[in-house]
Design a protein around this motif. Structure first.
Motif, PDB file in Angstrom:
ATOM      1  N   ARG A 122      47.528  65.546  28.427  1.00 13.07           N
ATOM      2  CA  ARG A 122      46.335  65.316  27.625  1.00 13.07           C
ATOM      3  C   ARG A 122      46.593  65.535  26.136  1.00 13.07           C
ATOM      4  O   ARG A 122      47.256  66.493  25.745  1.00 13.07           O
ATOM      5  N   LEU A 123      46.030  64.666  25.320  1.00 16.55           N
ATOM      6  CA  LEU A 123      46.112  64.830  23.874  1.00 16.55           C
ATOM      7  C   LEU A 123      44.801  65.366  23.304  1.00 16.55           C
ATOM      8  O   LEU A 123      44.670  65.497  22.095  1.00 16.55           O
ATOM      9  N   TRP A 124      43.834  65.642  24.162  1.00 17.51           N
ATOM     10  CA  TRP A 124      42.566  66.212  23.719  1.00 17.51           C
ATOM     11  C   TRP A 124      42.427  67.626  24.270  1.00 17.51           C
ATOM     12  O   TRP A 124      43.032  67.983  25.284  1.00 17.51           O
ATOM     13  N   LYS A 125      41.650  68.424  23.559  1.00 12.63           N
ATOM     14  CA  LYS A 125      41.450  69.806  23.966  1.00 12.63           C
ATOM     15  C   LYS A 125      40.096  69.961  24.657  1.00 12.63           C
ATOM     16  O   LYS A 125      39.127  69.290  24.293  1.00 12.63           O
ATOM     17  N   PRO A 126      40.000  70.854  25.653  1.00 12.65           N
ATOM     18  CA  PRO A 126      38.724  71.064  26.340  1.00 12.65           C
ATOM     19  C   PRO A 126      37.652  71.552  25.370  1.00 12.65           C
ATOM     20  O   PRO A 126      37.933  72.276  24.419  1.00 12.65           O
ATOM     21  N   ALA A 127      36.422  71.127  25.609  1.00 12.25           N
ATOM     22  CA  ALA A 127      35.303  71.585  24.791  1.00 12.25           C
ATOM     23  C   ALA A 127      34.945  73.019  25.159  1.00 12.25           C
ATOM     24  O   ALA A 127      35.331  73.527  26.215  1.00 12.25           O
ATOM     25  N   GLU A 128      34.205  73.670  24.280  1.00 18.61           N
ATOM     26  CA  GLU A 128      33.830  75.064  24.531  1.00 18.61           C
ATOM     27  C   GLU A 128      33.028  75.207  25.824  1.00 18.61           C
ATOM     28  O   GLU A 128      33.168  76.188  26.547  1.00 18.61           O
ATOM     29  N   GLU A 129      32.162  74.215  26.094  1.00 17.25           N
ATOM     30  CA  GLU A 129      31.316  74.288  27.278  1.00 17.25           C
ATOM     31  C   GLU A 129      31.932  73.554  28.472  1.00 17.25           C
ATOM     32  O   GLU A 129      31.244  73.226  29.438  1.00 17.25           O
ATOM     33  N   GLU A 130      33.228  73.302  28.425  1.00 14.35           N
ATOM     34  CA  GLU A 130      33.919  72.554  29.483  1.00 14.35           C
ATOM     35  C   GLU A 130      33.757  73.214  30.850  1.00 14.35           C
ATOM     36  O   GLU A 130      33.862  74.435  30.986  1.00 14.35           O
ATOM     37  N   VAL A 131      33.511  72.388  31.878  1.00 15.15           N
ATOM     38  CA  VAL A 131      33.479  72.887  33.255  1.00 15.15           C
ATOM     39  C   VAL A 131      34.919  73.027  33.724  1.00 15.15           C
ATOM     40  O   VAL A 131      35.667  72.047  33.766  1.00 15.15           O
ATOM     41  N   LEU A 132      35.317  74.219  34.081  1.00 10.91           N
ATOM     42  CA  LEU A 132      36.717  74.501  34.422  1.00 10.91           C
ATOM     43  C   LEU A 132      36.918  74.803  35.898  1.00 10.91           C
ATOM     44  O   LEU A 132      38.023  75.124  36.323  1.00 10.91           O
ATOM     45  N   ASP A 198      64.303  59.550  19.630  1.00 11.17           N
ATOM     46  CA  ASP A 198      63.447  60.056  20.698  1.00 11.17           C
ATOM     47  C   ASP A 198      62.060  59.439  20.514  1.00 11.17           C
ATOM     48  O   ASP A 198      61.118  60.067  20.037  1.00 11.17           O
ATOM     49  N   LEU A 199      61.953  58.175  20.856  1.00  5.47           N
ATOM     50  CA  LEU A 199      60.734  57.417  20.577  1.00  5.47           C
ATOM     51  C   LEU A 199      59.521  57.999  21.268  1.00  5.47           C
ATOM     52  O   LEU A 199      58.429  58.063  20.690  1.00  5.47           O
ATOM     53  N   GLU A 200      59.691  58.404  22.516  1.00  2.00           N
ATOM     54  CA  GLU A 200      58.549  58.896  23.274  1.00  2.00           C
ATOM     55  C   GLU A 200      57.973  60.165  22.660  1.00  2.00           C
ATOM     56  O   GLU A 200      56.758  60.292  22.486  1.00  2.00           O
ATOM     57  N   LYS A 201      58.847  61.097  22.289  1.00  2.00           N
ATOM     58  CA  LYS A 201      58.389  62.351  21.698  1.00  2.00           C
ATOM     59  C   LYS A 201      57.712  62.105  20.355  1.00  2.00           C
ATOM     60  O   LYS A 201      56.636  62.649  20.075  1.00  2.00           O
ATOM     61  N   ASN A 202      58.335  61.283  19.506  1.00  5.50           N
ATOM     62  CA  ASN A 202      57.750  61.007  18.193  1.00  5.50           C
ATOM     63  C   ASN A 202      56.436  60.247  18.298  1.00  5.50           C
ATOM     64  O   ASN A 202      55.505  60.488  17.538  1.00  5.50           O
ATOM     65  N   THR A 203      56.368  59.329  19.243  1.00  5.57           N
ATOM     66  CA  THR A 203      55.124  58.587  19.445  1.00  5.57           C
ATOM     67  C   THR A 203      54.010  59.520  19.877  1.00  5.57           C
ATOM     68  O   THR A 203      52.874  59.429  19.392  1.00  5.57           O
ATOM     69  N   LYS A 204      54.317  60.436  20.785  1.00  8.10           N
ATOM     70  CA  LYS A 204      53.302  61.382  21.248  1.00  8.10           C
ATOM     71  C   LYS A 204      52.824  62.269  20.105  1.00  8.10           C
ATOM     72  O   LYS A 204      51.625  62.555  19.983  1.00  8.10           O
ATOM     73  N   ASN A 205      53.736  62.694  19.237  1.00 14.41           N
ATOM     74  CA  ASN A 205      53.343  63.510  18.076  1.00 14.41           C
ATOM     75  C   ASN A 205      52.407  62.726  17.157  1.00 14.41           C
ATOM     76  O   ASN A 205      51.416  63.264  16.647  1.00 14.41           O
ATOM     77  N   GLY A 206      52.742  61.445  16.940  1.00 11.92           N
ATOM     78  CA  GLY A 206      51.895  60.619  16.092  1.00 11.92           C
ATOM     79  C   GLY A 206      50.528  60.382  16.723  1.00 11.92           C
ATOM     80  O   GLY A 206      49.498  60.428  16.036  1.00 11.92           O
ATOM     81  N   LEU A 207      50.505  60.165  18.025  1.00 11.97           N
ATOM     82  CA  LEU A 207      49.239  59.970  18.727  1.00 11.97           C
ATOM     83  C   LEU A 207      48.398  61.238  18.723  1.00 11.97           C
ATOM     84  O   LEU A 207      47.162  61.184  18.698  1.00 11.97           O
ATOM     85  N   ASN A 208      49.063  62.361  18.740  1.00 13.20           N
ATOM     86  CA  ASN A 208      48.343  63.639  18.701  1.00 13.20           C
ATOM     87  C   ASN A 208      47.581  63.782  17.384  1.00 13.20           C
ATOM     88  O   ASN A 208      46.434  64.249  17.365  1.00 13.20           O
ATOM     89  N   ARG A 209      48.202  63.368  16.276  1.00 19.71           N
ATOM     90  CA  ARG A 209      47.520  63.409  14.981  1.00 19.71           C
ATOM     91  C   ARG A 209      46.363  62.398  14.958  1.00 19.71           C
ATOM     92  O   ARG A 209      45.274  62.685  14.459  1.00 19.71           O
ATOM     93  N   TRP A 210      46.624  61.222  15.512  1.00 21.81           N
ATOM     94  CA  TRP A 210      45.588  60.187  15.545  1.00 21.81           C
ATOM     95  C   TRP A 210      44.403  60.614  16.409  1.00 21.81           C
ATOM     96  O   TRP A 210      43.252  60.316  16.093  1.00 21.81           O
ATOM     97  N   SER A 211      44.678  61.331  17.501  1.00 23.33           N
ATOM     98  CA  SER A 211      43.598  61.750  18.398  1.00 23.33           C
ATOM     99  C   SER A 211      42.600  62.665  17.690  1.00 23.33           C
ATOM    100  O   SER A 211      41.402  62.649  18.001  1.00 23.33           O
ATOM    101  N   LYS A 212      43.087  63.430  16.721  1.00 22.61           N
ATOM    102  CA  LYS A 212      42.176  64.298  15.961  1.00 22.61           C
ATOM    103  C   LYS A 212      41.219  63.455  15.119  1.00 22.61           C
ATOM    104  O   LYS A 212      40.061  63.839  14.903  1.00 22.61           O
ATOM    105  N   LYS A 301      31.723  62.342  24.487  1.00 16.42           N
ATOM    106  CA  LYS A 301      32.947  63.064  24.863  1.00 16.42           C
ATOM    107  C   LYS A 301      33.771  62.240  25.849  1.00 16.42           C
ATOM    108  O   LYS A 301      34.997  62.132  25.721  1.00 16.42           O
ATOM    109  N   ALA A 302      33.089  61.645  26.835  1.00 17.05           N
ATOM    110  CA  ALA A 302      33.787  60.838  27.835  1.00 17.05           C
ATOM    111  C   ALA A 302      34.461  59.628  27.195  1.00 17.05           C
ATOM    112  O   ALA A 302      35.596  59.272  27.540  1.00 17.05           O
ATOM    113  N   LEU A 303      33.776  58.984  26.251  1.00 17.55           N
ATOM    114  CA  LEU A 303      34.344  57.804  25.602  1.00 17.55           C
ATOM    115  C   LEU A 303      35.496  58.176  24.668  1.00 17.55           C
ATOM    116  O   LEU A 303      36.513  57.471  24.612  1.00 17.55           O
TER     117      LEU A 303
END
Length: 453
Positions: A122-132, A198-212, A301-303
């Motif tokens: 996952r590139l997103w973090k759970p919300a504070e009220e997340e059902v765990l 290391d395309l996969e690792k760098n791509t994931k890092n870039g996507l992580n910034r974009w996800s924010k 949140k779902a979208l």
């Protein structure tokens, strides 16, 4: 007080059939949606047999022989096929009476293994009220007795809590859907001091910034910005009393802010790069939400998660395909164009929800049908496969570049003013964006560019 799981009625028959066909035990996944008040289970999917089990038609006789890695891999594959709002809610075991006493321990191990595997991707973090809480369903193949318990997956030491398991007809027959097309233009620099290839690792890092950026975006639902705590259906006519599959669609526009952060200084850094990765195009995104007075924040949140997941999943699938076809050690990329997988949707019988998958251009309908049978134990007719995007392409190439990295450290007043200005500009440009998006969807060009020496 434990959680309550409202379960699609057809699942009861599915689990009953499994208990008579597969012995001494069978495992599988529970798929559905969490909400603050209750949880919904709309699918149960058995773990696919391994090749040797198919050939020999045998099943392991002891729960100690459960292959956790196989089950977690299955869960990861299934999670890619779930649109926004749906997730793996838990696991189940159907076992003979003599194995029942060990079932709960096995379920506990599987729940934490599956959740750990899914969390890594996952590139997103759970919300504070997340059902765990996640469900552990145990069924005796002889007596058909059902025992449902939950575990808090954030606490490795959590003990089982009782939960209610209630069947309901037409549970997801009129769920709500949110659709949007997101235009993507991501430039990911590859630093000269890093492992450039290391395309996969760098791509994931870039996507992580974009996800924010996606997390901080403004979402217009049917042209309106709605308060988080208002009901999604407020002001709309709700479908009632129908057991036929019907969906209420909401059109969503995503407005990405030009700047993020609220620290107090602004700095710029010039970094020497050996190459770059470009992701550019338009992606089709969709999320489903229950129809029990859903809040706007639940739907958004779902979208958001579907937007982030669909781009990340496509990149993962591409890299897996490259490894299979070109080998894991290829490093001398010049300029290459690769086809990213297209998104498709497939209906679920008796439900307004559609499941998702991805296909490369040369994949035949038969291959998609086989994958649905293997992963989701669902037969799919070729005419029921709906391709969401016409064309999907990817590109890789190389050059030496310098990348100007600017971190936004403006004071609060400047940040608020810029955010307000950005939103106004976005709203003014909205009609133009709609027209541009329509053109982009028609072409549905999604490119992956890689630049290196």
């Amino acid at each position: 007080m434990g959680r309550t799981y409202f379960v699609e009625e057809a699942i009861g028959q599915y689990l009953s059939d499994l208990s008579t066909k597969l012995k001494p035990y069978v495992t599988g996944l529970l798929i559905g949606q969490c909400s603050p008040q209750r949880d919904y289970v709309i699918r149960a999917v058995r773990t696919p047999p391994k090749e040797e089990q198919k050939e020999d038609r045998i099943s392991p006789s002891k729960l100690a022989s459960i292959d956790e890695e196989w089950i977690t891999t299955h869960a990861s594959q299934v999670s890619r096929m779930l649109p926004g709002g749906l997730l793996v809610l838990g696991v189940f075991i159907i076992a003979t009476p003599e194995l029942s006493k060990d079932s709960q321990d096995a379920l506990r191990k599987l729940i934490f293994s599956v959740e750990k595997s899914l969390t890594k991707r996952r590139l997103w973090k759970p919300a504070e009220e997340e059902v765990l809480d996640r469900a552990a369903l145990q069924i005796c193949s002889a007596t058909k007795k059902v025992v449902c318990r939950t575990y808090d997956v954030q606490d490795p030491k959590s003990s089982a809590k009782p939960a209610d398991w209630k069947y309901q007809s037409a549970l997801s027959a009129s769920w709500l859907a949110l659709d949007c097309t997101v235009n993507v233009n991501i430039h990911i620099p590859l630093l000269a001091t890093s492992s450039n290839h290391d395309l996969e690792k760098n791509t994931k890092n870039g996507l992580n910034r974009w996800s924010k950026q996606i997390e901080d975006s403004v979402f217009l639902i049917n042209g309106q910005v709605k308060d988080d705590d208002t009901e999604l259906l407020e002001g709309q006519k709700k479908l009632r009393g129908s057991t036929q599959s019907s969906t209420q669609f909401s059109d969503v526009k995503v407005l990405t802010q030009l700047s993020q952060g609220s620290s107090h200084r602004s700095t710029a850094t010039v970094q020497v790069c050996s190459g770059s990765i470009n992701l550019k195009g338009a992606v089709k995104c969709r999320a489903y939400i229950h129809n029990n007075k859903p809040k706007v924040k639940e739907a958004v949140k779902a979208l958001k998660r579907d937007i982030i997941n669909t781009l990340s999943d496509r990149c993962e699938i591409l890299f897996e395909d490259l490894i299979i076809n070109e080998g894991p050690h290829k490093k001398n990329f010049e300029r290459e164009y690769h086809v990213l997988p297209q998104r498709l949707f497939v209906p679920v019988a008796g439900s307004s929800v559609m499941l998702s998958d991805y296909k490369f251009g040369d994949e035949a309908a038969g291959e998609i049908q086989e994958r649905f049978v293997e992963m989701l134990d669902q037969s799919v007719q070729a005419e029921d496969i709906h391709i969401a995007e016409e064309i999907s392409t990817a590109c890789c190439s190389s050059s030496l570049t310098s990348w100007l990295s600017i971190t936004n450290n403006m004071n609060d007043t400047q940040q608020k003013q810029l955010t307000k200005t950005t939103l106004l500009l976005k709203l003014q440009q909205n009609m133009g964006v709609v027209i541009a998006a329509a053109v982009a969807v028609f072409a549905s060009i999604f490119s992956f560019n890689y630049f290196s020496d």
